[in-house]
Every structure is written in structure tokens, then in C-alpha cells.
Design a protein around this motif. Structure first.
Motif, PDB file in Angstrom:
ATOM      1  N   ALA A   1      -0.571  48.080  84.510  1.00 51.72           N
ATOM      2  CA  ALA A   1       0.820  47.617  84.560  1.00 51.72           C
ATOM      3  C   ALA A   1       1.777  48.754  84.871  1.00 51.72           C
ATOM      4  O   ALA A   1       2.776  48.558  85.576  1.00 51.72           O
ATOM      5  CB  ALA A   1       1.189  46.959  83.231  1.00 51.72           C
ATOM      6  N   VAL A   2       1.481  49.936  84.353  1.00 51.69           N
ATOM      7  CA  VAL A   2       2.300  51.104  84.692  1.00 51.69           C
ATOM      8  C   VAL A   2       2.237  51.350  86.196  1.00 51.69           C
ATOM      9  O   VAL A   2       3.248  51.653  86.846  1.00 51.69           O
ATOM     10  CB  VAL A   2       1.836  52.346  83.910  1.00 51.69           C
TER      11      VAL A   2
ATOM     12  N   GLU B   1      16.847  41.466  78.964  1.00 49.78           N
ATOM     13  CA  GLU B   1      15.935  42.488  79.504  1.00 49.78           C
ATOM     14  C   GLU B   1      14.484  42.164  79.121  1.00 49.78           C
ATOM     15  O   GLU B   1      13.759  42.964  78.553  1.00 49.78           O
ATOM     16  CB  GLU B   1      16.315  43.876  78.984  1.00 49.78           C
ATOM     17  N   ARG B   2      14.051  40.966  79.454  1.00 52.55           N
ATOM     18  CA  ARG B   2      12.701  40.539  79.050  1.00 52.55           C
ATOM     19  C   ARG B   2      11.626  40.918  80.066  1.00 52.55           C
ATOM     20  O   ARG B   2      10.452  40.568  79.883  1.00 52.55           O
ATOM     21  CB  ARG B   2      12.678  39.027  78.829  1.00 52.55           C
ATOM     22  N   ASP B   3      12.001  41.616  81.137  1.00 48.22           N
ATOM     23  CA  ASP B   3      11.030  41.956  82.177  1.00 48.22           C
ATOM     24  C   ASP B   3      10.145  43.123  81.751  1.00 48.22           C
ATOM     25  O   ASP B   3      10.129  44.186  82.385  1.00 48.22           O
ATOM     26  CB  ASP B   3      11.747  42.312  83.486  1.00 48.22           C
ATOM     27  N   HIS B   4       9.384  42.920  80.693  1.00 48.01           N
ATOM     28  CA  HIS B   4       8.490  43.969  80.190  1.00 48.01           C
ATOM     29  C   HIS B   4       7.127  43.808  80.876  1.00 48.01           C
ATOM     30  O   HIS B   4       6.168  43.313  80.282  1.00 48.01           O
ATOM     31  CB  HIS B   4       8.375  43.881  78.678  1.00 48.01           C
ATOM     32  N   PHE B   5       7.069  44.228  82.132  1.00 48.13           N
ATOM     33  CA  PHE B   5       5.858  44.023  82.918  1.00 48.13           C
ATOM     34  C   PHE B   5       4.648  44.732  82.311  1.00 48.13           C
ATOM     35  O   PHE B   5       3.511  44.340  82.563  1.00 48.13           O
ATOM     36  CB  PHE B   5       6.065  44.547  84.342  1.00 48.13           C
ATOM     37  N   ILE B   6       4.895  45.759  81.535  1.00 44.97           N
ATOM     38  CA  ILE B   6       3.787  46.523  80.962  1.00 44.97           C
ATOM     39  C   ILE B   6       3.318  45.891  79.653  1.00 44.97           C
ATOM     40  O   ILE B   6       2.169  45.478  79.516  1.00 44.97           O
ATOM     41  CB  ILE B   6       4.201  47.995  80.747  1.00 44.97           C
ATOM     42  N   SER B   7       4.220  45.791  78.691  1.00 46.10           N
ATOM     43  CA  SER B   7       3.795  45.386  77.353  1.00 46.10           C
ATOM     44  C   SER B   7       3.625  43.883  77.177  1.00 46.10           C
ATOM     45  O   SER B   7       2.920  43.442  76.268  1.00 46.10           O
ATOM     46  CB  SER B   7       4.777  45.914  76.312  1.00 46.10           C
TER      47      SER B   7
END
Length: 383
Positions: free
Chosen positions: A37-38, A269-275
Motif C-alpha cells: 500500500a505504501v 480524510e478517510r482515504d487511508h489507502f495504507i491502513s
């Protein structure tokens, strides 16, 4: 019985980690997903347009599965305290009523109500820790006290974080319903391990994070909001909480009405593509193992430890009153100075909580871990 899942984690044999109630290690699969994801975040042009939405809904479904909820009743939030603040904005506590909390419960389900009490005209009543460890009876006695002000809300943990006390939320809910009172459950120490069916329980709110028992990252949490409260105003105002506020529209603010379900309460800001994906994996693993199988394994380990420490002069809650996955040990007088640190020097990790020692195994632990802990504790207490 579910076998130890140690091979799914990077836990060296010399490490005896019995502290899942603080935070869990990540499964190898979750760690690799985080790394991938990073990489995606480093090259955002490679993301499909549907990627973000798929991640939100995968996590929402995974959280809902753990508590037998409808995914539409789950909102994506960053923490338990955020969830409690959301609940506090949605509901009205009647003036002159009580909010019931637990003595030394974690700060999240307590402090929001203390801040609001004076201005909103209600009181916060604390259930003292019972000498016999029976939290359920103690809560019921407060809720049903003759002549007391009406209860507006009980804001309680389902398992007390410090002593592992197990709370019968079904019995508490029944007592609250008789008064027309609400129930908020902080399920931090139970979600994914202990069975909860919100269709049967009918709570007003259930909140839990992923970084402990759900084998996930920090900063991801979920709130179940009963349908009767989904018409409230969210803590944050977001475009995706509205029916048609989209950058690709010719008119940005096309329809400002809220979406009709719990999705309106999703954090900003829910776009936590990593977590977000990492959180989903841990929850899915727990659900696939099954709560019954996980409880059977973890209760075997805590029972084994409780049996083997007899004779050391330690006290533990009765088996019927404690959560099967947490064992809290009390000491005559006080815990010996340096005991937790001494065990850690041997690669054995437990936690000190309010003068007691908390042992919290997970699926990566095995009988070798339990026996090693008992041997080291015995040696240190007898030296």
C-alpha cells in the motif's frame, strides 16, 4: 481446537508476547499488504478510480461481520474517543438523568460525558469496582437503584481493560430498556473474540478499534450506530456524507441532503489507502477463525496459567467473572518493583494495570509461552 497461529506472525521463539490487550503484532500478510500500500501511495496514478470505495466497503463489511451488523450501520472512524464524541453529538441526555460509567474504565467512554454533564444538566455516576469482581451485578445495582434519578445512558466497556472483568451486556441492556435508557458499548477488549449480535442486543452504539485483538494498525476504528440514531448530525461535515457533492459534477453542491445511513458519520480524510486494507485483513482473519474457536484457544491458555500459579499467593477473578482471553493477577500488598521489567528482560511481555498484572494471550501464543511465563514468574516471586 484452533491450533496456535504463530507461523502467521514474525515472532521469534525466544519472545513470549502476552500483551494483546495493549497492542498486537501484525500478521505477516497484513505487514506485506501495508508495504504494498505504501508503494501504491508512492505512485497514485496507478490507483483505479474504484479503489478507494472498494477499500471503505471492505472494511465496513469486515467490521459488521464481527458483531452481526448490517454494513450500512457501520461508520469508519479513527478512534474510540471519536466514536463516543459522535454518539454524544447525536443523542440528547435528558436533564436530571444519569450517565453510568465504570470506575477506572478507559478514558474513551468516560471523559466525553464528564465534559458535557454540567452544561447539559445530567450527572455522571460511577460504578465502583466490586470486591468480588462481579461487574455485571454492580452495574445492575446502580441502574436499578430504587429512588435514583432515571438513567439516560450507560457508557461502558464490555470487558474492563484493567482487570479483564467480563460484563453481561445483554443483562445490562435489558435493565436499561426497562427505563428507556440507552447503551453505548466500548468493545475494544472484546470485538473479534467474544460473540456479539447487535440484532439481538439492540445497543445504541458499539465502538471498537483494530490495533489490539483485531490484529490491525493504529488509527482505524468503527462505530455501529442503531438505525434510530442515523438521522443525527455527524461530528464532521464531509462531501461523501451528502447525497451529491462531487468534484466531477458540473455543480459541486448538487444535493446537500445527508446520505441515509451510518455512512454519513464516516470520518473526514478517510482515504487511508495504507491502513484501511491492513485493518480489513486482521478483522477477516479473526472472523474466519471464528469467535468460538478463538475463545476456546485463549481460555485454554489463561486457564492453564491460572492453574499453574496457584500457591504463589496471587489473586485472580473467578473464572465465571473474567473474560476468557484476559487474566489479571493481584498481589498481596503491591506488585514487586521491577517485576514487569524483569520479565521483559527475559523476553516475556505482560502489562501492569492499576496495580495488577494483566496477561493477554492471542492466537499466536501456545502452551510453551504459558509455561515459560509461569516458570519465570515463579522464580522471580520466590527469589
Amino acid at each position: 481446537m484452533l491450533a496456535s497461529q504463530r507461523e502467521l506472525f514474525e515472532i521469534p521463539r525466544h519472545i513470549c508476547y502476552l500483551n494483546a490487550a495493549s497492542y498486537s503484532p501484525l500478521p505477516l500478510r497484513t505487514r506485506e499488504a501495508g508495504r504494498a500500500a505504501v508503494g501504491r501511495k508512492a505512485t497514485p496514478w496507478t490507483l483505479d478510480a474504484s479503489f478507494a470505495g472498494e477499500q471503505y466497503e471492505r472494511a465496513r463489511r469486515a467490521a459488521a461481520r464481527l458483531i452481526s451488523a448490517d454494513a450500512a450501520d457501520i461508520a469508519l472512524i479513527p478512534s474510540v474517543s471519536y466514536g463516543v464524541a459522535t454518539a454524544a453529538k447525536i443523542v440528547t441526555i435528558a436533564r436530571g438523568s444519569r450517565v453510568v460509567v465504570l470506575e477506572n474504565d478507559h478514558s474513551s467512554p468516560v471523559l466525553e460525558w464528564r465534559v458535557r454533564a454540567e452544561a447539559q444538566g445530567f450527572t455522571v455516576e460511577t460504578v465502583n469496582r466490586p470486591d468480588d469482581g462481579d461487574w455485571t451485578s454492580a452495574i445492575l445495582a446502580i441502574v436499578e437503584r430504587p429512588g435514583g434519578p432515571p438513567v439516560g445512558l450507560a457508557s461502558i466497556s464490555s470487558v474492563h481493560w484493567s482487570d479483564g472483568g467480563l460484563i453481561d451486556v445483554q443483562a445490562i441492556r435489558a435493565a436499561l430498556k426497562r427505563q428507556g435508557a440507552m447503551l453505548l458499548v466500548d468493545a475494544t477488549q472484546s470485538a473479534g473474540v467474544l460473540a456479539m449480535d447487535v440484532q439481538r442486543l439492540d445497543p445504541d452504539f458499539v465502538i471498537f478499534p483494530t490495533y489490539k485483538w483485531l490484529l490491525g494498525p493504529y488509527g482505524r476504528a468503527f462505530i455501529y450506530i442503531a438505525k434510530r440514531h442515523q438521522g443525527g448530525v455527524p461530528l464532521e461535515q464531509t462531501s461523501y456524507g451528502r447525497r451529491d457533492v462531487r468534484a466531477e459534477n458540473a455543480v459541486y453542491f448538487a444535493d446537500l441532503r445527508y446520505v441515509p445511513d451510518a455512512r454519513r458519520f464516516d470520518m473526514g480524510e478517510r482515504d487511508h489507502f495504507i491502513s484501511m486494507e491492513m485493518a480489513s485483513i486482521g478483522m477477516e482473519m479473526m472472523a474466519d477463525w471464528g469467535q468460538g474457536a478463538v475463545v476456546q484457544r485463549l481460555s485454554m491458555l489463561t486457564d492453564r496459567i491460572a492453574q499453574d500459579i496457584r500457591g504463589l499467593g496471587l489473586s485472580a477473578p473467578d473464572r465465571t467473572l473474567r473474560a476468557p482471553h484476559i487474566l489479571s493477577l493481584g498481589f498481596k500488598g503491591s506488585m514487586p518493583t521491577g517485576l514487569i521489567e524483569g520479565l521483559a528482560s527475559e523476553g516475556i511481555y505482560v502489562a501492569a494495570r492499576l496495580g495488577r498484572m494483566r496477561i493477554a494471550p492471542h492466537v499466536y501464543n501456545d502452551e510453551v509461552d504459558a509455561d515459560r511465563f509461569v516458570a519465570a514468574l515463579t522464580r522471580r516471586l520466590k527469589d
